[in-house]
Design a protein around this motif. Structure first.
Motif, PDB file in Angstrom:
ATOM      1  N   ARG A   1      -2.891 -11.473  -7.319  1.00 18.51           N
ATOM      2  CA  ARG A   1      -3.011 -10.098  -6.843  1.00 18.51           C
ATOM      3  C   ARG A   1      -1.866  -9.713  -5.913  1.00 18.51           C
ATOM      4  N   LEU A   2      -1.120 -10.706  -5.417  1.00 17.80           N
ATOM      5  CA  LEU A   2      -0.171 -10.463  -4.340  1.00 17.80           C
ATOM      6  C   LEU A   2       1.290 -10.706  -4.723  1.00 17.80           C
ATOM      7  N   TYR A   3       1.572 -10.897  -6.003  1.00 15.51           N
ATOM      8  CA  TYR A   3       2.986 -11.056  -6.375  1.00 15.51           C
ATOM      9  C   TYR A   3       3.292 -10.366  -7.687  1.00 15.51           C
ATOM     10  N   CYS A   4       4.579 -10.150  -7.889  1.00 19.46           N
ATOM     11  CA  CYS A   4       5.080  -9.583  -9.149  1.00 19.46           C
ATOM     12  C   CYS A   4       6.300 -10.409  -9.557  1.00 19.46           C
TER      13      CYS A   4
ATOM     14  N   ILE B   1       1.234   7.311   3.245  1.00 18.16           N
ATOM     15  CA  ILE B   1       2.385   7.660   2.412  1.00 18.16           C
ATOM     16  C   ILE B   1       2.860   6.363   1.772  1.00 18.16           C
ATOM     17  N   LEU B   2       2.756   6.280   0.457  1.00 18.75           N
ATOM     18  CA  LEU B   2       3.002   5.037  -0.274  1.00 18.75           C
ATOM     19  C   LEU B   2       4.429   4.969  -0.801  1.00 18.75           C
ATOM     20  N   ASP B   3       5.094   3.845  -0.522  1.00 17.72           N
ATOM     21  CA  ASP B   3       6.399   3.536  -1.096  1.00 17.72           C
ATOM     22  C   ASP B   3       6.163   2.754  -2.379  1.00 17.72           C
ATOM     23  N   GLY B   4       6.351   3.432  -3.517  1.00 12.86           N
ATOM     24  CA  GLY B   4       6.110   2.792  -4.807  1.00 12.86           C
ATOM     25  C   GLY B   4       7.365   2.400  -5.544  1.00 12.86           C
TER      26      GLY B   4
ATOM     27  N   VAL C   1       5.075  -2.782  -3.068  1.00 17.21           N
ATOM     28  CA  VAL C   1       5.727  -4.071  -3.300  1.00 17.21           C
ATOM     29  C   VAL C   1       6.819  -4.236  -2.252  1.00 17.21           C
ATOM     30  N   ASN C   2       6.665  -5.238  -1.414  1.00 17.96           N
ATOM     31  CA  ASN C   2       7.616  -5.497  -0.347  1.00 17.96           C
ATOM     32  C   ASN C   2       8.976  -5.878  -0.931  1.00 17.96           C
ATOM     33  N   HIS C   3      10.015  -5.134  -0.554  1.00 16.86           N
ATOM     34  CA  HIS C   3      11.356  -5.379  -1.079  1.00 16.86           C
ATOM     35  C   HIS C   3      11.967  -6.666  -0.536  1.00 16.86           C
ATOM     36  N   LEU C   4      11.385  -7.258   0.505  1.00 17.41           N
ATOM     37  CA  LEU C   4      11.943  -8.464   1.121  1.00 17.41           C
ATOM     38  C   LEU C   4      11.509  -9.726   0.385  1.00 17.41           C
TER      39      LEU C   4
END
Length: 395
Positions: free
Chosen positions: A327-330, A201-204, A176-179
């Motif tokens: 699928r592309l937002y939270c 390497i996944l940033d979760g 999930v992009n923090h920006l």
């Protein structure tokens, strides 16, 4: 409607839920909940009890009980949170700490190889990958995703990068992009990376707690997480994940010898952790599960996001920068006032004129205002935001 969707719309329930948290009287409406999450009142009280307990019992308890048994019980619960085996997780102080540990100890590179980052990675991850490239004599490839993004464009950008750079061996990927809150199609990207022999390497950090995922199904073997955003734990708690069959591909951290090389805990620096915070986690996890876990939290946050985005998406003077593809937002979404170049000035007006706190972020497509509701945000708060955006868009 599914149960979690029904609960997400149940404003009476969430009005009651808000009462479990303490908020500074007179404070601005906080729509910058992406930094870190609030602890419930019961968690704060438990944390305070644990601080006092550790201060009283000191090393007698820690040496005789915490180090020998209680820490392992907590690690098992952390592993259960992501449906992993306990031997696949090790404690860290944050997602950044976990990710930097994985990056600096990844041993699958030789001079001439290539590593990959994109514009949506966290700054500390980018700097760690740049450091890795210098230290190992490998080439750093940096890509920029098109804006606006689509599912197809995101996967296609990576396939193009893998095709153009055949010496790629390792990449960072942010779930999930923090920006802007953009959710990456991790499984599709991982499948493509596997075709080309590229490790991820996944940033979760922002995914854990608001997105249901299965790391094995996603095809992820290395990842870092924190427990302070959407899980509701105290600050400075995180962990890393290494698929057990890939443990040998991450070296012990600076020859860490407190644990054998066969133990994942040798992959992190051995030090005295925040024991009171760790002792608080069982209650944190209990409350997380009782609410319905990531399914319930994610549904609520997306509902709040949809309320304001639907109201302003087509307004002249406003650009919502996060796609509407489910699928592309939270819960996190970014926007900008198109008639103004200085988004910080507009965020300041949101605060000064409407009492709404947000944060400005810089993206490859320009500056934006990141809006992140929290679990104690109500629909009435979103109405207040919507009205403010409507009025400011006319100025």
């Amino acid at each position: 409607m599914p149960e979690n969707t029904l609960r997400a719309h149940d404003e009476a329930f969430w009005q009651t839920f808000v009462g479990r948290y303490d908020v500074d009287p007179g404070a601005p409406l906080n729509l910058e909940n992406g930094y870190f999450g609030r602890m419930s009142r019961t968690v704060v009280e438990e944390y305070q009890r644990n601080i006092e307990f550790i201060n009283r019992t000191n090393s007698v308890y820690v040496r005789q009980h915490f180090d020998l048994e209680h820490s392992e019980a907590i690690r098992r619960q952390i592993a259960q949170l992501i449906h992993a085996a306990p031997q696949a997780v090790a404690l860290a102080t944050s997602a950044v700490d976990a990710l930097q540990t994985l990056i600096r100890n990844y041993n699958g590179l030789k001079p001439g190889d290539q590593v990959l980052i994109s514009d949506v990675e966290y700054a500390s991850v980018k700097s760690a990958m740049r450091w890795l490239a210098r230290q190992r004599g490998v080439e750093l490839i940096e890509i920029v995703h098109p804006h606006p993004a689509s599912y197809e464009s995101l996967v296609g950008t990576y396939r193009q990068a893998f095709t153009q750079h055949p010496r790629l061996k390792l990449m960072a990927l942010t779930y999930v992009n923090h920006l802007t809150g953009l959710v990456m199609p991790v499984q599709a990207i991982a499948e493509t990376a596997r075709e080309f022999g590229v490790d991820i390497i996944l940033d979760g950090a922002h995914a854990l707690g608001q997105i249901n995922f299965d790391l094995q199904k996603l095809g992820i073997e290395f990842a870092g997480f924190n427990l302070q955003k959407w899980i509701g734990g105290p600050l400075a708690l995180g962990f890393l994940y290494i698929a057990p069959h890939r443990l040998a591909d991450i070296d012990p951290d600076m020859d860490e010898g407190s644990y054998p090389a066969s133990d994942i805990r040798s992959r992190t620096p051995h030090s005295t952790p925040n024991i009171p915070a760790l002792l608080t986690l069982p209650l944190v996890f209990e409350e997380h599960r009782a609410l319905g876990g990531a399914s319930a939290k994610g549904a609520r946050l997306c509902h709040l996001r949809d309320l304001w985005v639907t109201a302003v998406r087509d307004l002249p003077g406003i650009e919502v920068m996060t796609p509407d593809d489910r699928r592309l937002y939270c819960g996190i979404t970014a926007m900008r006032f198109t008639a103004h170049t200085d988004q910080q000035a507009m965020a300041d007006r949101l605060l000064d004129e409407y009492g709404i706190f947000t944060v400005v972020r810089q993206t490859s497509a320009g500056p934006c205002i990141r809006i992140t509701p929290g679990l104690i945000t109500l629909a009435s708060d979103i109405e207040r935001l919507t009205q403010a955006l409507l009025e400011l868009s006319r100025t």
